[in-house]
Design a protein around this motif. Structure first.
Motif, mmCIF file in Angstrom:
data_model
loop_
_atom_site.group_PDB
_atom_site.id
_atom_site.type_symbol
_atom_site.label_atom_id
_atom_site.label_comp_id
_atom_site.label_asym_id
_atom_site.label_seq_id
_atom_site.Cartn_x
_atom_site.Cartn_y
_atom_site.Cartn_z
ATOM 1 N N ALA A 179 4.622 8.469 1.127
ATOM 2 C CA ALA A 179 3.785 8.719 2.302
ATOM 3 C C ALA A 179 4.343 7.992 3.505
ATOM 4 C CB ALA A 179 2.344 8.254 2.034
ATOM 5 N N GLY A 180 4.088 8.536 4.683
ATOM 6 C CA GLY A 180 4.422 7.844 5.920
ATOM 7 C C GLY A 180 5.787 8.178 6.471
ATOM 8 N N ASP A 181 6.310 7.291 7.300
ATOM 9 C CA ASP A 181 7.532 7.550 8.052
ATOM 10 C C ASP A 181 8.789 7.580 7.188
ATOM 11 O OD1 ASP A 181 5.809 7.529 10.154
ATOM 12 O OD2 ASP A 181 6.705 5.849 11.214
ATOM 13 N N CYS A 182 8.696 7.193 5.922
ATOM 14 C CA CYS A 182 9.846 7.333 5.024
ATOM 15 C C CYS A 182 9.975 8.762 4.522
ATOM 16 C CB CYS A 182 9.760 6.351 3.856
ATOM 17 S SG CYS A 182 8.323 6.583 2.791
ATOM 18 N N GLN A 208 -1.576 11.206 3.906
ATOM 19 C CA GLN A 208 -0.638 11.415 2.809
ATOM 20 C C GLN A 208 -0.922 10.448 1.660
ATOM 21 O OE1 GLN A 208 3.064 11.137 5.354
ATOM 22 N NE2 GLN A 208 3.757 12.688 3.910
ATOM 23 N N GLY A 209 -1.179 9.192 1.994
ATOM 24 C CA GLY A 209 -1.465 8.200 0.957
ATOM 25 C C GLY A 209 -2.737 8.514 0.207
ATOM 26 N N ARG A 210 -3.788 8.898 0.931
ATOM 27 C CA ARG A 210 -5.047 9.249 0.266
ATOM 28 C C ARG A 210 -4.860 10.450 -0.648
ATOM 29 N NH1 ARG A 210 -6.998 9.474 5.763
ATOM 30 N NH2 ARG A 210 -7.585 7.394 6.492
ATOM 31 N N ILE A 211 -4.179 11.487 -0.123
ATOM 32 C CA ILE A 211 -3.947 12.700 -0.912
ATOM 33 C C ILE A 211 -3.164 12.366 -2.180
ATOM 34 C CG2 ILE A 211 -2.622 14.859 -0.934
ATOM 35 C CD1 ILE A 211 -3.492 15.286 1.969
ATOM 36 N N ALA A 212 -2.181 11.490 -2.077
ATOM 37 C CA ALA A 212 -1.393 11.104 -3.255
ATOM 38 C C ALA A 212 -2.277 10.524 -4.343
ATOM 39 C CB ALA A 212 -0.322 10.092 -2.847
ATOM 40 N N MET A 213 -3.220 9.669 -3.960
ATOM 41 C CA MET A 213 -4.097 9.053 -4.950
ATOM 42 C C MET A 213 -5.115 10.046 -5.498
ATOM 43 S SD MET A 213 -2.898 6.058 -5.361
ATOM 44 C CE MET A 213 -1.276 6.807 -5.042
ATOM 45 N N TRP A 214 -5.701 10.860 -4.622
ATOM 46 C CA TRP A 214 -6.632 11.879 -5.099
ATOM 47 C C TRP A 214 -5.959 12.783 -6.127
ATOM 48 C CZ3 TRP A 214 -7.987 12.922 0.656
ATOM 49 C CH2 TRP A 214 -8.979 12.029 1.071
ATOM 50 N N HIS A 215 -4.710 13.181 -5.840
ATOM 51 C CA HIS A 215 -3.994 14.086 -6.737
ATOM 52 C C HIS A 215 -3.597 13.388 -8.031
ATOM 53 C CE1 HIS A 215 -0.510 16.367 -8.298
ATOM 54 N NE2 HIS A 215 -1.201 17.410 -7.866
ATOM 55 N N SER A 216 -2.999 12.216 -7.918
ATOM 56 C CA SER A 216 -2.469 11.551 -9.106
ATOM 57 C C SER A 216 -3.558 11.040 -10.038
ATOM 58 C CB SER A 216 -1.564 10.380 -8.704
ATOM 59 O OG SER A 216 -2.301 9.398 -7.992
ATOM 60 N N LEU A 217 -4.726 10.699 -9.491
ATOM 61 C CA LEU A 217 -5.807 10.140 -10.303
ATOM 62 C C LEU A 217 -6.886 11.166 -10.629
ATOM 63 C CD1 LEU A 217 -6.083 6.614 -8.644
ATOM 64 C CD2 LEU A 217 -4.820 7.287 -10.693
ATOM 65 N N GLY A 218 -6.602 12.436 -10.377
ATOM 66 C CA GLY A 218 -7.445 13.509 -10.879
ATOM 67 C C GLY A 218 -8.683 13.830 -10.076
#
Length: 470
Positions: free
Chosen positions: A310-313, A326-336
């Motif tokens: 997530a982010g500028d990288c 992006q960070g929130r979406i990553a956690m929502w997706h990865s943790l179901g």
């Protein structure tokens, strides 16, 4: 309980950590500089705090147009106010540290383990955290890389932090530069040029393109260019800087055509480089672009199973709000949890020049090129009653809508408060509201937001064959 390891504590990292804890994950966050990352420590918070001081100076100078003046021999308001840049920058640094501390306190209170150090991947299910006390392996069911980016530096214009600067180094200045040369007319260069000019600095802006803010709404960029020039700023369009050399208390910027521009200080605002080297990414199966950015999909997944970014990288919009999402979406997706993919068509952003430029949704270029079949309505602010009261002469509102349904698909606002005024259009784009729905909502009279409703009213009933010019 899933083990979540996050590398990087900027908006993408710390917002992801909060969501992961909310969903029951065991979260460790590794950060080498301080919570908040560049957004809090050297970029968004510091630059907008500087701009806030510049805005006050602009209001003081413009107050004479409203009939206000000092009593006494010299009646000019602008001449009576000076800038203590040392105090301004001390306040900026203090605010950045305080915000960083607040974020750290919030994370600890929510049960996030914080490690001061650097992290690197050891495969896709383990992170090695390197601290002053040694290395610690961290097992990870989910890894989020949110390491951000750093200012790009030219070999022929190396910043020294005294006369030649990146945007992260300007906050150590104790006195106002006599003559500032800003190389780069993108968002960062334009914002700093605008702020320092408002603080009374003689600014020369070196732009390699035909006008400032290339890639932004052309009408908006044209307004900013005109405002810059009218304020006394020197704008060199079509000028590519190839080097910057320090000669004592002077900096000479050499251009590709052989000419030179001299100043007391120089800001190199020539882009950013992602912080992805030395993280073990490719060895873990994470695919990088030619520019070194981490390739991700719309739910922030990389090409390695269980590894997100997530982010500028990543090569997505370099905005703190986008990084956080992006960070929130990553956690929502990865943790179901339930999740919707990132939709960049609803992103609102602002360029904090004076006046500000705020945009959301599709662009004028999308309309003109036929990518989006839509209508445009642009209203200058000079006809708005509140703008007249405030002596505002520069700026406009612009709305894009679909021709048959009238659904709002984008907009542009150029005004001193554009970052606030864009929100109604952002809501409209996100919720597929029509121009009629905007027009039917009450606005305060007089208000700048009244121009949004007026632009929407003028779009009522138009077909795609009609050309709208006002």
């Amino acid at each position: 309980m899933a083990d979540v390891v996050i590398i990087g504590g900027g908006p993408g990292g710390y917002e992801a950590a909060l969501v992961a804890r909310q969903l029951g994950g065991r979260v460790t966050l590794v950060e080498r500089r301080g919570l908040g990352g560049s957004a809090v420590l050297t970029d968004v918070v510091p630059s907008k705090t500087l701009i806030a001081a510049a805005e006050v100076m602009t209001k003081i100078r413009d107050a004479e147009e409203l009939g206000l003046h000092l009593t006494g021999e010299d009646r000019r308001l602008g001449a009576a106010v000076g800038v203590d840049l040392g105090r301004v920058n001390a306040r900026i640094r203090g605010l950045a540290r305080a915000q960083s501390a607040d974020i750290a306190d919030r994370l600890r209170a929510d049960g996030v383990r914080l490690i001061a150090g650097t992290g690197r991947l050891d495969g896709s299910q383990r992170v090695i955290a390197a601290t002053k006390d040694g290395e610690e392996p961290l097992p990870a069911d989910v890894v989020l890389v949110a390491t951000g980016a750093r200012p790009r530096e030219l070999d022929a214009a190396r910043p020294d932090g005294e006369r030649i600067f990146t945007w992260a180094q300007l906050y150590d200045l104790d006195s106002v530069p006599e003559r500032l040369v800003v190389v780069g007319s993108g968002v960062t260069g334009a914002e700093f040029a605008s702020a320092y000019a408002a603080l009374g600095v003689s600014v020369t802006l070196v732009s390699s393109r035909h006008q400032v803010l290339p890639g932004h709404d052309d009408d908006a960029a044209r307004v900013i260019q005109q405002v810059f020039e009218n304020s006394g700023m020197t704008v060199l369009n079509g000028a590519r800087a190839v080097a910057a050399d320090r000669h004592g208390d002077e900096v000479v910027v050499r251009l590709a055509d052989g000419t030179a521009v001299a100043g007391s200080h120089c800001l190199m605002a020539v882009g950013a480089v992602p912080n992805t080297a030395g993280l073990g990414l490719e060895e873990a199966g994470v695919r990088l672009s030619a520019s070194g950015h981490i390739e991700v999909d719309r739910v922030s997944r990389t090409s390695a199973r269980g590894v997100y970014a997530a982010g500028d990288c990543t090569p997505v919009f370099a905005l703190a709000s986008v990084a956080a999402m992006q960070g929130r979406i990553a956690m929502w997706h990865s943790l179901g949890d339930s999740v919707a993919p990132l939709d960049l068509r609803t992103v609102a952003s602002t360029v904090f020049t004076a006046p500000e430029i705020a945009t959301v949704g599709c662009s004028q270029a999308d309309i003109d090129s036929g990518v989006v079949r839509g209508l445009t309505m642009m209203l200058p602010l000079r006809g708005n009653a509140r703008a007249k009261m405030q002596a505002l002469t520069d700026g406009f509102v612009k709305i894009f809508c679909l021709p048959t349904t009238g659904i709002v698909v984008g907009g542009v606002v150029v005004a001193p408060s554009a970052s606030e005024l864009i929100h109604p259009l952002s809501l409209a784009v996100r919720n597929k509201l029509t121009v009629d729905q905007i027009a039917e909502a009450f606005t305060v009279y007089p208000s700048l937001s009244g121009s949004l409703a007026e632009a929407a009213r003028r779009l009522h009933g138009h077909s795609s064959e009609q050309v709208l010019t006002y």
